[in-house]
Design a protein around this motif. Structure first.
Motif, PDB file in Angstrom:
ATOM      1  N   LYS A   1      32.784 -17.811 -21.907  1.00 39.69           N
ATOM      2  CA  LYS A   1      33.440 -17.512 -23.178  1.00 39.69           C
ATOM      3  C   LYS A   1      34.234 -18.700 -23.712  1.00 39.69           C
ATOM      4  O   LYS A   1      34.509 -18.777 -24.896  1.00 39.69           O
ATOM      5  CB  LYS A   1      34.347 -16.288 -23.048  1.00 39.69           C
TER       6      LYS A   1
ATOM      7  N   LYS B   1      32.138 -16.853 -33.984  1.00 42.82           N
ATOM      8  CA  LYS B   1      32.034 -15.542 -34.644  1.00 42.82           C
ATOM      9  C   LYS B   1      33.144 -15.359 -35.677  1.00 42.82           C
ATOM     10  O   LYS B   1      32.911 -14.838 -36.765  1.00 42.82           O
ATOM     11  CB  LYS B   1      32.080 -14.402 -33.622  1.00 42.82           C
ATOM     12  N   ARG B   2      34.351 -15.811 -35.326  1.00 43.52           N
ATOM     13  CA  ARG B   2      35.481 -15.698 -36.257  1.00 43.52           C
ATOM     14  C   ARG B   2      35.222 -16.522 -37.515  1.00 43.52           C
ATOM     15  O   ARG B   2      35.417 -16.051 -38.635  1.00 43.52           O
ATOM     16  CB  ARG B   2      36.766 -16.140 -35.554  1.00 43.52           C
ATOM     17  N   LEU B   3      34.750 -17.756 -37.344  1.00 47.85           N
ATOM     18  CA  LEU B   3      34.467 -18.620 -38.492  1.00 47.85           C
ATOM     19  C   LEU B   3      33.306 -18.073 -39.323  1.00 47.85           C
ATOM     20  O   LEU B   3      33.372 -18.049 -40.549  1.00 47.85           O
ATOM     21  CB  LEU B   3      34.169 -20.043 -38.026  1.00 47.85           C
ATOM     22  N   GLU B   4      32.261 -17.604 -38.649  1.00 41.32           N
ATOM     23  CA  GLU B   4      31.125 -17.013 -39.365  1.00 41.32           C
ATOM     24  C   GLU B   4      31.592 -15.831 -40.216  1.00 41.32           C
ATOM     25  O   GLU B   4      31.236 -15.721 -41.395  1.00 41.32           O
ATOM     26  CB  GLU B   4      30.065 -16.543 -38.368  1.00 41.32           C
ATOM     27  N   ASN B   5      32.394 -14.947 -39.638  1.00 43.93           N
ATOM     28  CA  ASN B   5      32.898 -13.785 -40.385  1.00 43.93           C
ATOM     29  C   ASN B   5      33.734 -14.208 -41.585  1.00 43.93           C
ATOM     30  O   ASN B   5      33.635 -13.618 -42.667  1.00 43.93           O
ATOM     31  CB  ASN B   5      33.707 -12.864 -39.467  1.00 43.93           C
ATOM     32  N   GLN B   6      34.565 -15.249 -41.415  1.00 41.09           N
ATOM     33  CA  GLN B   6      35.391 -15.738 -42.523  1.00 41.09           C
ATOM     34  C   GLN B   6      34.518 -16.296 -43.651  1.00 41.09           C
ATOM     35  O   GLN B   6      34.747 -16.011 -44.819  1.00 41.09           O
ATOM     36  CB  GLN B   6      36.365 -16.815 -42.029  1.00 41.09           C
TER      37      GLN B   6
ATOM     38  N   THR C   1      33.550 -22.341 -29.314  1.00 35.28           N
ATOM     39  CA  THR C   1      33.362 -21.269 -28.346  1.00 35.28           C
ATOM     40  C   THR C   1      32.706 -20.098 -29.077  1.00 35.28           C
ATOM     41  O   THR C   1      32.688 -20.054 -30.321  1.00 35.28           O
ATOM     42  CB  THR C   1      34.690 -20.794 -27.727  1.00 35.28           C
ATOM     43  N   GLU C   2      32.196 -19.142 -28.324  1.00 34.98           N
ATOM     44  CA  GLU C   2      31.560 -17.978 -28.940  1.00 34.98           C
ATOM     45  C   GLU C   2      32.519 -17.244 -29.867  1.00 34.98           C
ATOM     46  O   GLU C   2      32.173 -16.885 -30.991  1.00 34.98           O
ATOM     47  CB  GLU C   2      31.054 -17.037 -27.845  1.00 34.98           C
ATOM     48  N   SER C   3      33.764 -17.032 -29.424  1.00 32.96           N
ATOM     49  CA  SER C   3      34.729 -16.293 -30.261  1.00 32.96           C
ATOM     50  C   SER C   3      35.129 -17.102 -31.490  1.00 32.96           C
ATOM     51  O   SER C   3      35.278 -16.542 -32.576  1.00 32.96           O
ATOM     52  CB  SER C   3      35.947 -15.860 -29.452  1.00 32.96           C
ATOM     53  N   GLU C   4      35.304 -18.411 -31.340  1.00 28.67           N
ATOM     54  CA  GLU C   4      35.624 -19.260 -32.500  1.00 28.67           C
ATOM     55  C   GLU C   4      34.489 -19.209 -33.525  1.00 28.67           C
ATOM     56  O   GLU C   4      34.734 -19.103 -34.731  1.00 28.67           O
ATOM     57  CB  GLU C   4      35.826 -20.720 -32.075  1.00 28.67           C
TER      58      GLU C   4
END
Length: 102
Positions: free
Chosen positions: A6, A65-70, A60-63
């Motif tokens: 992660k 996904k967060r950026l993609e969603n934004q 990272t995976e969470s970074e």
């Protein structure tokens, strides 16, 4: 371990665009760790040639996904369907990339 995976920076937020039409051709925003594989898989279901317009990362995976969603939220008024947007939203991807590269 799962925790180590992660925190591994091996993901990219990508912008893929239909090639050969014009600058306003549709774009797709997503996350991948293998950009060439992702491009190949998307190309199978798309009659127009595709190209990687740009990437942001590694993240990272969470970074990622967060950026993609934004980016998806920022581009929502340009959404065609799902993760596909009109080319009018390209500047928003460029802006997110510039912020990341600081």
């Amino acid at each position: 371990s799962s925790k180590r995976l992660k925190t591994l920076k091996n993901r990219y937020v990508y912008c893929i665009q239909e090639r050969g039409r014009d600058a306003l051709a549709p774009i797709k925003i997503g996350v991948a760790n293998s950009l060439e594989t992702r491009l190949t898989n998307l190309q199978v279901g798309n009659p127009m040639p595709l190209r990687i317009y740009g990437t942001i990362g590694p993240l990272t995976e969470s970074e990622a996904k967060r950026l993609e969603n934004q980016i998806h939220m920022d581009m929502s008024c340009h959404r065609i369907r799902g993760e596909w947007f009109t080319g009018h939203a390209l500047w928003m991807f460029d802006q997110a990339k510039a912020r990341f590269e600081g």
